[in-house]
Structure formats: structure tokens, C-alpha cells
Scaffold this active site. Structure first.
Site, short mmCIF file in Angstrom:
data_model
loop_
_atom_site.label_atom_id
_atom_site.label_comp_id
_atom_site.label_asym_id
_atom_site.label_seq_id
_atom_site.Cartn_x
_atom_site.Cartn_y
_atom_site.Cartn_z
N GLY A 205 0.82 -1.21 0.00
CA GLY A 205 0.00 0.00 0.00
C GLY A 205 0.85 1.26 0.00
CG ASP B 281 -8.17 -11.25 3.92
OD1 ASP B 281 -8.96 -10.72 3.13
OD2 ASP B 281 -8.06 -10.90 5.12
CB SER C 264 -6.67 6.92 12.07
OG SER C 264 -7.20 8.13 11.56
CE1 TYR D 231 -9.76 6.02 9.59
CE2 TYR D 231 -9.56 3.78 8.76
CZ TYR D 231 -8.98 4.97 9.17
OH TYR D 231 -7.62 5.11 9.15
CE LYS E 189 -7.12 2.03 10.84
NZ LYS E 189 -6.05 1.06 10.50
CG ASN F 149 -7.87 10.69 1.60
OD1 ASN F 149 -7.30 9.62 1.59
ND2 ASN F 149 -8.78 11.00 2.50
C1 WQD Z 1 -9.03 16.85 4.09
C2 WQD Z 1 -9.77 18.18 3.95
C3 WQD Z 1 -12.10 17.95 3.47
C4 WQD Z 1 -11.53 16.13 -0.50
C5 WQD Z 1 -9.35 11.13 6.25
C6 WQD Z 1 -9.46 10.10 7.33
C7 WQD Z 1 -8.13 9.88 7.97
C8 WQD Z 1 -7.14 9.52 6.91
C9 WQD Z 1 -7.05 10.67 5.90
C10 WQD Z 1 -7.10 7.15 6.65
C11 WQD Z 1 -11.12 18.19 4.62
C12 WQD Z 1 -11.38 18.61 2.30
C13 WQD Z 1 -11.31 16.69 0.75
C14 WQD Z 1 -12.15 16.90 -1.52
C15 WQD Z 1 -12.28 18.76 0.01
N1 WQD Z 1 -7.54 8.32 6.26
N2 WQD Z 1 -11.67 17.99 0.99
N3 WQD Z 1 -12.50 18.19 -1.22
O1 WQD Z 1 -11.09 13.59 5.95
O2 WQD Z 1 -9.14 14.83 7.06
O3 WQD Z 1 -9.03 12.36 6.83
O4 WQD Z 1 -8.34 10.80 5.32
O5 WQD Z 1 -6.19 6.93 7.39
O6 WQD Z 1 -8.23 8.85 8.92
O7 WQD Z 1 -10.34 10.59 8.32
O8 WQD Z 1 -8.83 13.79 4.81
O9 WQD Z 1 -8.13 14.44 2.56
O10 WQD Z 1 -10.48 13.53 2.87
O11 WQD Z 1 -9.93 15.81 3.69
O12 WQD Z 1 -12.60 19.92 0.24
O13 WQD Z 1 -12.39 16.44 -2.67
O14 WQD Z 1 -10.01 18.42 2.56
O15 WQD Z 1 -13.37 18.55 3.70
O16 WQD Z 1 -11.34 19.50 5.14
P1 WQD Z 1 -9.63 13.73 6.19
P2 WQD Z 1 -9.35 14.35 3.40
#
Ligand code: WQD
Length: 342
Positions: free
Chosen positions: A10, A58, A124, A148, A152, A198
Site C-alpha cells: 500500500g 488476507d 488514526s 472507520y 481503529k 482524499n
Molecule cells: C481533508 C480536507 C475535506 C476532499 C481522512 C481520514 C483519515 C485519513 C485521511 C485514513 C477536509 C477537504 C477533501 C475533496 C475537500 N484516512 N476535501 N475536497 O477527511 O481529514 O481524513 O483521510 O487513514 O483517517 O479521516 O482527509 O483528505 O479527505 O480531507 O474539500 O475532494 O479536505 O473537507 O477538510 P480527512 P481528506
């Protein structure tokens, strides 16, 4: 040490393999390739001494786990294998409990059968839930708001009980903030299988012309520019935290959580501007409402990791964006997954 890395093909796992080998550790990967491709290990071998044993399977499969324990005889395990999409966890809760919790349980039972007593766990910062105060320190209440995050925290609690019942075991619980960026070679990086959930990979795919525009999920948060604040950390810094955690587990028993972040936070608009500087590209954006489950701001107090692991992040924001752009522009379609649609 001989280190088994579950989910090692990953994004974070592959970067961690390189840091482990750079410090002289011997590595083995167990991956079911549900969210990765064997091409990643081909590239990791090309970027290192090439000595990466690997098993396909797995983490919930006891027979596969026993085969790996017998075949590689690890001294320690770094456990990345798991599902990580917050939104998906709400739609498929039983799958997330099965993989992230039952998978960790199966791994612990296999470690007990093989006498393996050290585990580094990919946790996390979402275990904290809505902030009571910021920056989060490890004493902050844990009240995850997503399935999620609950999985964790349940896995963390299981690991704590495991080390309490067996005093010669150790479990280092690494609470990640927001991993971004890519290896300096641009040969490995973040490659989401479908539409990126993300922020950073979505921005990168806009920059490379794969997506039209970035949707900004809300600009009415109580933050300086109204968009969400997050503590982004370079994936190489995150990988190095795992190597430091391994040394800590070798010297200490019991379970202990550590925040792995930078202590700085940036808004969505900060990230877009930084990426435009790094890439020279314009990132079109469109405003939408808040995304369900999002919180306004997250920021790490990472002082415990500095004091007890001897680790701190060193990569700055511009390196996070520049390395992401270098990876995405060198690999516009990500890894070759043999998928004609990609
Ligand atoms: C970041 C910011 C969104 C996408 C999650 C999990 C965390 C980890 C990382 C697993 C926020 C904004 C995002 C988009 C946007 N995952 N955004 N438009 O939600 O903080 O964390 O991912 O380990 O555990 O909770 O990350 O990158 O999704 O969002 O505006 O298309 O970007 O609202 O403010 P997040 P993210």
C-alpha cells in the site's frame, strides 16, 4: 530485525519498506492486493537491495498467517492491512469491523502461536473525534464519529488488552494525521483505486488533467478562510516514524499511543495554492456544502513522539506538494493495474 509488513504494497506500507531496508531490517510483505498492485513491490525492489519476501493473502486467514509466520519467522509486525475510507465505512460497517478488527484479532492470534511479541499498529487521529481542545495530545478523549474511527479504536483497545495479559509484549499505536506526498524517486506514491476520497490525490489528478475541478467541501467552518484545516504529514516522515516505533518496541513493553503529525495545519485553500506553486498548474475549484462527518480542524501535538521515539517530521509543505506533483506527473495513470479503464 525481521519485520513482517501487512498491507506492505500500500501507499504508507511501500514507503515504510524502503525506510526499514535503509536501516538494515529484513522485510516481508503480506498483502491481498484489494487496494494495491504487485507492481508496487517490483518498484520497491528496484529502489532497494531487492530483498523483499512476499506472500499474497488476507490478514483474516489463520492458515495464511501461519504460513507467513513459519516461512519468514518475524521478530516484529507492522500492521497496515485494513480499509480506510471514512464514507465507505458508514455504508459497509460489517466489512470494516471484519477487516480492521477481526483482521487484527486474527493477526494477534497468529503472533501468539508463533511467539511474535512486537506490533506497530497503523491507527488514526480519527479516534479522537470532535476536538475538545487542539492540538490533540494523546490524553485527548477518544470518541470517534465514524465506523472507520471506531474500528481503529477497537483495535487499539484489543492491543492494549493483549499487552496487559502478556507482559513481554509491546504494541505501538501510531495515530496518523493526514499522510501526503511521495518518495523522492517518483516511482512510488499514492494511487487511489477509484475516485480519490482524499484532498491531495484529488488535487493531483486535477493537475494532471484526470479530473475537471476540485470540489471544496464547505467554506463556512470556523477557520481563518472558512475551509477545513488539517495536519498534513509527508509520507516519508510517517514511514520513518514506524522505524523509530520498531526501536521503541524493542526496548519497551506494553501498549502506547503516539500522534504522528507535524503540529502545523493547513486549509483546503492553502493546499490548493501550495499545489499550484509546486506544479505551475491552475487548480479549478467549485464550492459545495460540508461533507458529512468532516470536522473543522485537526492538528497534532506530536511532542510525545519526539520525546520518546526520538522522531519528528522534517518535510515542509512545499516538499509534500512538489513530491506529489512529481509522482503524479511521472505516473499520470498511477500504477499499471492491468485495468484498461484506468
Ligand atoms: C481533508 C480536507 C475535506 C476532499 C481522512 C481520514 C483519515 C485519513 C485521511 C485514513 C477536509 C477537504 C477533501 C475533496 C475537500 N484516512 N476535501 N475536497 O477527511 O481529514 O481524513 O483521510 O487513514 O483517517 O479521516 O482527509 O483528505 O479527505 O480531507 O474539500 O475532494 O479536505 O473537507 O477538510 P480527512 P481528506
Amino acid at each position: 530485525m525481521r519485520v513482517l509488513v501487512t498491507g506492505g504494497a500500500g501507499y504508507i506500507g511501500s514507503h515504510t519498506l524502503l525506510e526499514l531496508m535503509a536501516q538494515g531490517h529484513e522485510v516481508c510483505v503480506l498483502d491481498n492486493y484489494s487496494n494495491a498492485t504487485p507492481e508496487v513491490l517490483t518498484r520497491v525492489r528496484a529502489l532497494s537491495n531487492g530483498a523483499v519476501m512476499d506472500f499474497t493473502g488476507d490478514v483474516r486467514d489463520p492458515e495464511k498467517l501461519d504460513e507467513v509466520m513459519q516461512g519468514f519467522a518475524p521478530d516484529a509486525v507492522i500492521h497496515f492491512a485494513g480499509l480506510k475510507a471514512v464514507g465507505e465505512s458508514t455504508e459497509k460497517p460489517l466489512l470494516y469491523y471484519d477487516v480492521n478488527v477481526a483482521g487484527t484479532l486474527a493477526l494477534l492470534n497468529a503472533m501468539d502461536r508463533a511467539g511474535v511479541k512486537k506490533l506497530i499498529f497503523s491507527s488514526s487521529a480519527t479516534v479522537y473525534g470532535d476536538p475538545v481542545y487542539l492540538p490533540y495530545d494523546e490524553a485527548h478523549p477518544t470518541n470517534p464519529t465514524s465506523v472507520y474511527g471506531q474500528t481503529k479504536l477497537m483495535a487499539e483497545n484489543m492491543l492494549t488488552a493483549w499487552t496487559s495479559a502478556q507482559p513481554d509484549t509491546s504494541a505501538v499505536l501510531l495515530r496518523y494525521f493526514n499522510p501526503v506526498g511521495a518518495h523522492a524517486s517518483s516511482r512510488i506514491g499514492e494511487d487511489p483505486k477509484d475516485i480519490p476520497n482524499n484532498l491531495m490525490p484529488f488535487i493531483a489528478q486535477v493537475a494532471v488533467g484526470k479530473r475537471e475541478a476540485l470540489t471544496v467541501f464547505g467554506d463556512d467552518y470556523d477557520t481563518p478562510d472558512g475551509t477545513g484545516l488539517r495536519d498534513y504529514i509527508h509520507v516519508v516522515d510517517l514511514a520513518r516514524a514506524h522505524v523509530a516505533a520498531l526501536d521503541y518496541a524493542d526496548q519497551n513493553t506494553g501498549a502506547r499511543p503516539f500522534n504522528v503529525g507535524t503540529g502545523d495545519s493547513y486549509s483546503v485553500r492553502d493546499m490548493v495554492a501550495a499545489f499550484e506553486r509546486a506544479s505551475g498548474k491552475t487548480i479549478p475549484t467549485k464550492l459545495a456544502g460540508r461533507r458529512a462527518g468532516d470536522i473543522a480542524a485537526m492538528q497534532a501535538d506530536a511532542s510525545r513522539a519526539k520525546a520518546e521515539l526520538g522522531w519528528e517530521a522534517t518535510h515542509a509543505l512545499d516538499d509534500m506538494t512538489a513530491s506529489t506533483w512529481a509522482w503524479q506527473s511521472a505516473n499520470p495513470h498511477g500504477y499499471d493495474r492491468g485495468d484498461p479503464k484506468k
